[in-house]
Design a protein around this motif. Structure first.
Motif, PDB file in Angstrom:
ATOM      1  N   MET A 185      10.536  76.113   8.612  1.00  0.00           N
ATOM      2  CA  MET A 185      11.665  77.000   8.738  1.00  0.00           C
ATOM      3  C   MET A 185      12.912  76.201   8.378  1.00  0.00           C
ATOM      4  N   ASP A 186      13.761  76.798   7.590  1.00  0.00           N
ATOM      5  CA  ASP A 186      14.944  76.052   7.210  1.00  0.00           C
ATOM      6  C   ASP A 186      15.972  76.062   8.351  1.00  0.00           C
ATOM      7  N   GLU A 187      16.924  75.193   8.240  1.00  0.00           N
ATOM      8  CA  GLU A 187      17.909  74.982   9.308  1.00  0.00           C
ATOM      9  C   GLU A 187      18.710  76.236   9.629  1.00  0.00           C
ATOM     10  N   ARG A 188      19.046  77.012   8.610  1.00  0.00           N
ATOM     11  CA  ARG A 188      19.840  78.222   8.825  1.00  0.00           C
ATOM     12  C   ARG A 188      19.076  79.239   9.674  1.00  0.00           C
ATOM     13  N   LYS A 189      17.800  79.428   9.369  1.00  0.00           N
ATOM     14  CA  LYS A 189      16.994  80.368  10.157  1.00  0.00           C
ATOM     15  C   LYS A 189      16.828  79.859  11.578  1.00  0.00           C
ATOM     16  N   ARG A 190      16.629  78.570  11.719  1.00  0.00           N
ATOM     17  CA  ARG A 190      16.481  77.993  13.050  1.00  0.00           C
ATOM     18  C   ARG A 190      17.740  78.238  13.872  1.00  0.00           C
ATOM     19  N   GLU A 191      18.892  78.002  13.269  1.00  0.00           N
ATOM     20  CA  GLU A 191      20.159  78.219  13.971  1.00  0.00           C
ATOM     21  C   GLU A 191      20.342  79.683  14.349  1.00  0.00           C
ATOM     22  N   SER A 192      19.919  80.618  13.467  1.00  0.00           N
ATOM     23  CA  SER A 192      20.039  82.040  13.791  1.00  0.00           C
ATOM     24  C   SER A 192      19.146  82.416  14.953  1.00  0.00           C
ATOM     25  N   ILE A 193      17.946  81.873  14.980  1.00  0.00           N
ATOM     26  CA  ILE A 193      17.023  82.172  16.069  1.00  0.00           C
ATOM     27  C   ILE A 193      17.560  81.612  17.383  1.00  0.00           C
ATOM     28  N   VAL A 194      18.062  80.392  17.339  1.00  0.00           N
ATOM     29  CA  VAL A 194      18.627  79.774  18.542  1.00  0.00           C
ATOM     30  C   VAL A 194      19.826  80.585  19.034  1.00  0.00           C
ATOM     31  N   ALA A 195      20.683  81.006  18.126  1.00  0.00           N
ATOM     32  CA  ALA A 195      21.854  81.806  18.517  1.00  0.00           C
ATOM     33  C   ALA A 195      21.415  83.129  19.135  1.00  0.00           C
ATOM     34  N   TYR A 196      20.419  83.765  18.532  1.00  0.00           N
ATOM     35  CA  TYR A 196      19.903  85.023  19.066  1.00  0.00           C
ATOM     36  C   TYR A 196      19.343  84.833  20.463  1.00  0.00           C
ATOM     37  N   LEU A 197      18.531  83.796  20.659  1.00  0.00           N
ATOM     38  CA  LEU A 197      17.927  83.544  21.972  1.00  0.00           C
ATOM     39  C   LEU A 197      18.983  83.212  23.015  1.00  0.00           C
ATOM     40  N   ARG A 198      19.976  82.442  22.646  1.00  0.00           N
ATOM     41  CA  ARG A 198      21.046  82.113  23.605  1.00  0.00           C
ATOM     42  C   ARG A 198      21.845  83.350  23.991  1.00  0.00           C
ATOM     43  N   ARG A 199      22.106  84.210  23.009  1.00  0.00           N
ATOM     44  CA  ARG A 199      22.832  85.445  23.295  1.00  0.00           C
ATOM     45  C   ARG A 199      22.027  86.318  24.252  1.00  0.00           C
ATOM     46  N   ARG A 200      20.720  86.441  24.023  1.00  0.00           N
ATOM     47  CA  ARG A 200      19.873  87.241  24.905  1.00  0.00           C
ATOM     48  C   ARG A 200      19.778  86.615  26.299  1.00  0.00           C
ATOM     49  N   MET A 201      19.718  85.292  26.367  1.00  0.00           N
ATOM     50  CA  MET A 201      19.678  84.612  27.666  1.00  0.00           C
ATOM     51  C   MET A 201      20.960  84.892  28.442  1.00  0.00           C
ATOM     52  N   THR A 202      22.102  84.889  27.754  1.00  0.00           N
ATOM     53  CA  THR A 202      23.373  85.180  28.406  1.00  0.00           C
ATOM     54  C   THR A 202      23.393  86.621  28.903  1.00  0.00           C
ATOM     55  N   GLU A 203      22.878  87.544  28.105  1.00  0.00           N
ATOM     56  CA  GLU A 203      22.840  88.955  28.499  1.00  0.00           C
ATOM     57  C   GLU A 203      22.042  89.162  29.778  1.00  0.00           C
ATOM     58  N   PHE A 204      20.932  88.446  29.901  1.00  0.00           N
ATOM     59  CA  PHE A 204      20.049  88.621  31.055  1.00  0.00           C
ATOM     60  C   PHE A 204      20.322  87.639  32.183  1.00  0.00           C
ATOM     61  N   GLY A 205      21.269  86.735  31.985  1.00  0.00           N
ATOM     62  CA  GLY A 205      21.600  85.771  33.024  1.00  0.00           C
ATOM     63  C   GLY A 205      20.526  84.720  33.224  1.00  0.00           C
ATOM     64  N   THR A 206      19.809  84.404  32.158  1.00  0.00           N
ATOM     65  CA  THR A 206      18.745  83.412  32.231  1.00  0.00           C
ATOM     66  C   THR A 206      19.310  82.045  31.876  1.00  0.00           C
TER      67      THR A 206
END
Length: 113
Positions: free
Chosen positions: A1-22
Motif C-alpha cells: 500500500m502506498d503512503e498516501r493510502k496508508r495516511e488516508s486509512i489512518v486518518a479515517y480510523l482516527r476520525r471514527r475513533m474520535t466519533e465513538f470516543g475510543t
C-alpha cells in the motif's frame, strides 16, 4: 500500500475513533484480550465450538470422538509468524480502499502518529 493510502486509512480510523470516543489504549486492551482468548483455544469444530483442553470434554467433542473422529482433527493450528522488515505490497484489486473516497482523503486536523 502506498503512503498516501496508508495516511488516508489512518486518518479515517482516527476520525471514527474520535466519533465513538475510543482511545488507542482501549484498542490495545481489546486486542490483548482477543489474543489471550485465541491462544487458549486448542480445539475447534466446523460450527465454531471451541475448547481449551482443560476440564471435562464438552459434548461436541464427546459426540465426535464417539462417532470415530480423532481429537487431532480438531486441533487449532497456530500460524507461524515470521518477522519481516519489508512491507508487503498489496495489489490494487485486493485493496479494499482502492478507488474509494478513503484513498483520497487528506488528514484533517488529525495528529500524526
Amino acid at each position: 500500500m502506498d503512503e498516501r493510502k496508508r495516511e488516508s486509512i489512518v486518518a479515517y480510523l482516527r476520525r471514527r475513533m474520535t466519533e465513538f470516543g475510543t482511545r488507542p489504549e482501549d484498542i490495545a486492551v481489546s486486542m490483548a484480550a482477543d489474543t489471550e482468548r485465541l491462544r487458549a483455544i486448542r480445539y475447534r469444530d466446523a460450527f465454531g465450538h471451541t475448547w481449551d483442553g482443560r476440564g471435562a470434554s464438552p459434548q461436541w467433542i464427546i459426540q465426535a470422538t464417539s462417532a470415530g473422529q480423532s481429537l487431532e482433527h480438531f486441533v487449532v493450528e497456530r500460524p507461524q509468524v515470521e518477522a519481516s522488515d519489508k512491507l508487503t505490497r498489496v495489489k490494487r484489486c485486493d485493496d479494499p480502499f482502492a478507488g474509494t473516497r478513503l484513498a483520497s482523503i487528506k488528514s484533517e486536523g488529525v495528529e500524526a502518529a
